[in-house]
Design a protein around this motif. Structure first.
Motif, PDB file in Angstrom:
ATOM      1  N   SER A   1      17.163   2.271  12.831  1.00 63.68           N
ATOM      2  CA  SER A   1      16.061   2.807  12.425  1.00 63.68           C
ATOM      3  C   SER A   1      15.391   3.231  12.170  1.00 63.68           C
ATOM      4  O   SER A   1      14.843   2.750  14.145  1.00 63.68           O
ATOM      5  CB  SER A   1      15.405   1.314  11.930  1.00 63.68           C
ATOM      6  N   PHE A   2      14.596   4.303  12.212  1.00 62.76           N
ATOM      7  CA  PHE A   2      13.205   5.165  12.270  1.00 62.76           C
ATOM      8  C   PHE A   2      13.359   4.982  13.513  1.00 62.76           C
ATOM      9  O   PHE A   2      12.509   4.883  14.258  1.00 62.76           O
ATOM     10  CB  PHE A   2      12.497   4.089  11.810  1.00 62.76           C
ATOM     11  N   GLN A   3      14.500   6.129  14.093  1.00 63.26           N
ATOM     12  CA  GLN A   3      15.044   6.763  15.038  1.00 63.26           C
ATOM     13  C   GLN A   3      14.845   5.632  16.641  1.00 63.26           C
ATOM     14  O   GLN A   3      15.497   5.529  17.485  1.00 63.26           O
ATOM     15  CB  GLN A   3      13.787   7.363  15.613  1.00 63.26           C
ATOM     16  N   HIS A   4      15.325   3.617  16.611  1.00 62.45           N
ATOM     17  CA  HIS A   4      15.359   3.242  17.353  1.00 62.45           C
ATOM     18  C   HIS A   4      16.895   2.536  17.113  1.00 62.45           C
ATOM     19  O   HIS A   4      17.263   2.099  15.758  1.00 62.45           O
ATOM     20  CB  HIS A   4      14.253   2.201  17.342  1.00 62.45           C
ATOM     21  N   LEU A   5      17.695   1.943  18.377  1.00 63.69           N
ATOM     22  CA  LEU A   5      18.681   1.363  18.142  1.00 63.69           C
ATOM     23  C   LEU A   5      18.682  -0.297  18.165  1.00 63.69           C
ATOM     24  O   LEU A   5      17.671  -1.481  18.908  1.00 63.69           O
ATOM     25  CB  LEU A   5      19.008   1.227  18.952  1.00 63.69           C
ATOM     26  N   TYR A   6      18.879  -0.552  16.768  1.00 59.69           N
ATOM     27  CA  TYR A   6      19.463  -2.231  16.565  1.00 59.69           C
ATOM     28  C   TYR A   6      20.501  -2.668  16.495  1.00 59.69           C
ATOM     29  O   TYR A   6      21.749  -1.775  15.625  1.00 59.69           O
ATOM     30  CB  TYR A   6      18.353  -2.748  15.613  1.00 59.69           C
ATOM     31  N   GLY A   7      21.113  -3.913  16.839  1.00 61.33           N
ATOM     32  CA  GLY A   7      21.936  -4.506  15.988  1.00 61.33           C
ATOM     33  C   GLY A   7      22.311  -5.426  14.699  1.00 61.33           C
ATOM     34  O   GLY A   7      20.536  -5.771  14.750  1.00 61.33           O
ATOM     35  N   LEU A   8      22.886  -6.067  14.695  1.00 62.93           N
ATOM     36  CA  LEU A   8      22.318  -7.354  13.288  1.00 62.93           C
ATOM     37  C   LEU A   8      22.027  -8.984  14.238  1.00 62.93           C
ATOM     38  O   LEU A   8      23.053  -8.855  14.862  1.00 62.93           O
ATOM     39  CB  LEU A   8      23.979  -7.505  12.939  1.00 62.93           C
ATOM     40  N   ARG A   9      21.565  -9.525  13.236  1.00 62.38           N
ATOM     41  CA  ARG A   9      21.169 -10.833  13.972  1.00 62.38           C
ATOM     42  C   ARG A   9      22.780 -11.137  13.519  1.00 62.38           C
ATOM     43  O   ARG A   9      23.305 -11.177  12.421  1.00 62.38           O
ATOM     44  CB  ARG A   9      19.860 -10.999  13.196  1.00 62.38           C
TER      45      ARG A   9
ATOM     46  N   SER B   1       0.836  -1.085   0.221  1.00 63.39           N
ATOM     47  CA  SER B   1      -0.112  -0.053   0.035  1.00 63.39           C
ATOM     48  C   SER B   1       1.001   1.272   0.104  1.00 63.39           C
ATOM     49  O   SER B   1       1.764   1.148   0.326  1.00 63.39           O
ATOM     50  CB  SER B   1      -0.847  -0.107   1.278  1.00 63.39           C
ATOM     51  N   THR B   2      -0.013   2.537  -0.726  1.00 68.08           N
ATOM     52  CA  THR B   2       1.396   3.694  -0.529  1.00 68.08           C
ATOM     53  C   THR B   2       0.957   4.501   0.928  1.00 68.08           C
ATOM     54  O   THR B   2       0.631   4.670   1.322  1.00 68.08           O
ATOM     55  CB  THR B   2       0.309   4.575  -2.269  1.00 68.08           C
ATOM     56  N   ILE B   3       1.927   4.651   1.610  1.00 70.33           N
ATOM     57  CA  ILE B   3       2.267   5.580   2.627  1.00 70.33           C
ATOM     58  C   ILE B   3       3.436   6.410   1.864  1.00 70.33           C
ATOM     59  O   ILE B   3       3.923   6.683   1.080  1.00 70.33           O
ATOM     60  CB  ILE B   3       2.809   4.623   3.792  1.00 70.33           C
ATOM     61  N   SER B   4       3.516   7.428   3.227  1.00 71.49           N
ATOM     62  CA  SER B   4       4.168   9.013   2.486  1.00 71.49           C
ATOM     63  C   SER B   4       5.350   9.128   4.371  1.00 71.49           C
ATOM     64  O   SER B   4       5.127   9.905   5.340  1.00 71.49           O
ATOM     65  CB  SER B   4       3.348   9.907   2.606  1.00 71.49           C
ATOM     66  N   PRO B   5       6.015   8.536   4.659  1.00 71.39           N
ATOM     67  CA  PRO B   5       6.831   8.766   5.838  1.00 71.39           C
ATOM     68  C   PRO B   5       7.769   9.464   5.589  1.00 71.39           C
ATOM     69  O   PRO B   5       8.399  10.712   4.722  1.00 71.39           O
ATOM     70  CB  PRO B   5       7.959   7.245   5.821  1.00 71.39           C
ATOM     71  N   ALA B   6       7.529  10.504   7.156  1.00 73.29           N
ATOM     72  CA  ALA B   6       8.015  11.440   7.290  1.00 73.29           C
ATOM     73  C   ALA B   6       9.368  11.305   7.164  1.00 73.29           C
ATOM     74  O   ALA B   6      10.365  12.367   6.427  1.00 73.29           O
ATOM     75  CB  ALA B   6       7.833  11.819   8.751  1.00 73.29           C
TER      76      ALA B   6
END
Ligand SMILES: Cc1cc2nc3c(=O)[nH]c(=O)nc-3n(C[C@H](O)[C@H](O)[C@H](O)COP(=O)(O)O)c2cc1C
Length: 218
Positions: free
Chosen positions: A191-199, A14-19
């Motif tokens: 990613s989108f302001q959140h902090l992750y590691g690589l799996r 579906s079409t979205i408009s991410p900020a």
């Protein structure tokens, strides 16, 4: 008609408009020299790499940008995925005394000593004046090479050349003088302001990795 052995995945788009389009990039803690000779730390993640160059997307008003444009030097210290406390300690801070209105609205405050705020330890650099961050497993001393203005001057896309790379011994690929073991390197990803590691581990063998890394040297 090409023959298929498995049925296509079922996806409904579906079409979205991410900020924002922050799909996931490594967190870089950039150290630069303030006019008073101290080193500022600016966390950022709009960074990518081409050969020995790095392209950085930075707000023009940031202390990091102003210092980098004035002195032509920085250190790109990469955050690993166990450095969330340090990254969160730097979040919502700026080394700019006069905090811009848009940052005030987002809860930013002026912090003179980012090292204390993030509980990070300084280390002398070898080719540039800004200090390295001892706590980071990867530190790249770099020099300004060019800039491109974006969004009416609000953002600078800055090219820097990496002059000297320092890596923790634990990251080196055994048997190679100049290679990093990608299984040992655990970058922090925003990613989108959140902090992750690589799996853990590779998802599959990489066809790209058949190219000898030395062929990329410039
Ligand atoms: C994880 C993280 C990623 C960020 N990524 C960027 C970025 O890519 N570009 C940018 O201009 N600001 C980014 N910021 C916001 C800057 O850190 C912010 O502008 C800060 O005030 C810069 O510090 P300085 O003014 O002392 O340089 C990020 C912040 C965090 C915590």
């Amino acid at each position: 008609m090409p023959s298929t052995t498995s049925s296509p995945p079922t996806m409904t788009h579906s079409t979205i408009s991410p900020a924002v389009l922050y799909w996931g990039t490594p967190v870089v803690l950039i150290t630069t020299l303030n006019p008073d000779g101290t080193s500022n730390i600016g966390p950022m993640s709009s960074a990518f790499w081409i050969g020995n160059r790095c392209i950085l997307g930075l707000g023009t008003s940031s202390q990091t940008t102003q210092n980098l444009l004035r002195t032509g030097e920085c250190v790109l210290n990469l955050a690993s995925d166990d450095m969330a406390d340090a990254v969160n300690g730097l979040s919502h801070t700026t080394g700019t005394k006069s905090v811009p209105e848009y940052k005030l609205q987002r809860g930013y405050r002026y912090v003179k000593d980012k090292w204390a705020a993030a509980r990070l330890t300084p280390q002398n650099s070898t080719k540039v004046a800004p200090l390295r961050i001892q706590d980071c497993q990867v530190q790249m001393e770099a020099a300004f090479r060019g800039t491109y203005e974006m969004l009416g001057g609000a953002v600078q896309v800055i090219e820097v050349e990496v002059l000297q790379t320092h890596v923790d011994e634990a990251l080196r690929l055994p048997g190679h003088a100049n290679r990093v073991d990608p299984d040992a390197w655990r970058p922090m990803i925003m990613s989108f302001q959140h902090l992750y590691g690589l799996r853990s581990g590779k998802v599959a063998p990489s066809t790209l990795a058949k190219i000898d890394e030395e062929q990329y040297r410039m």
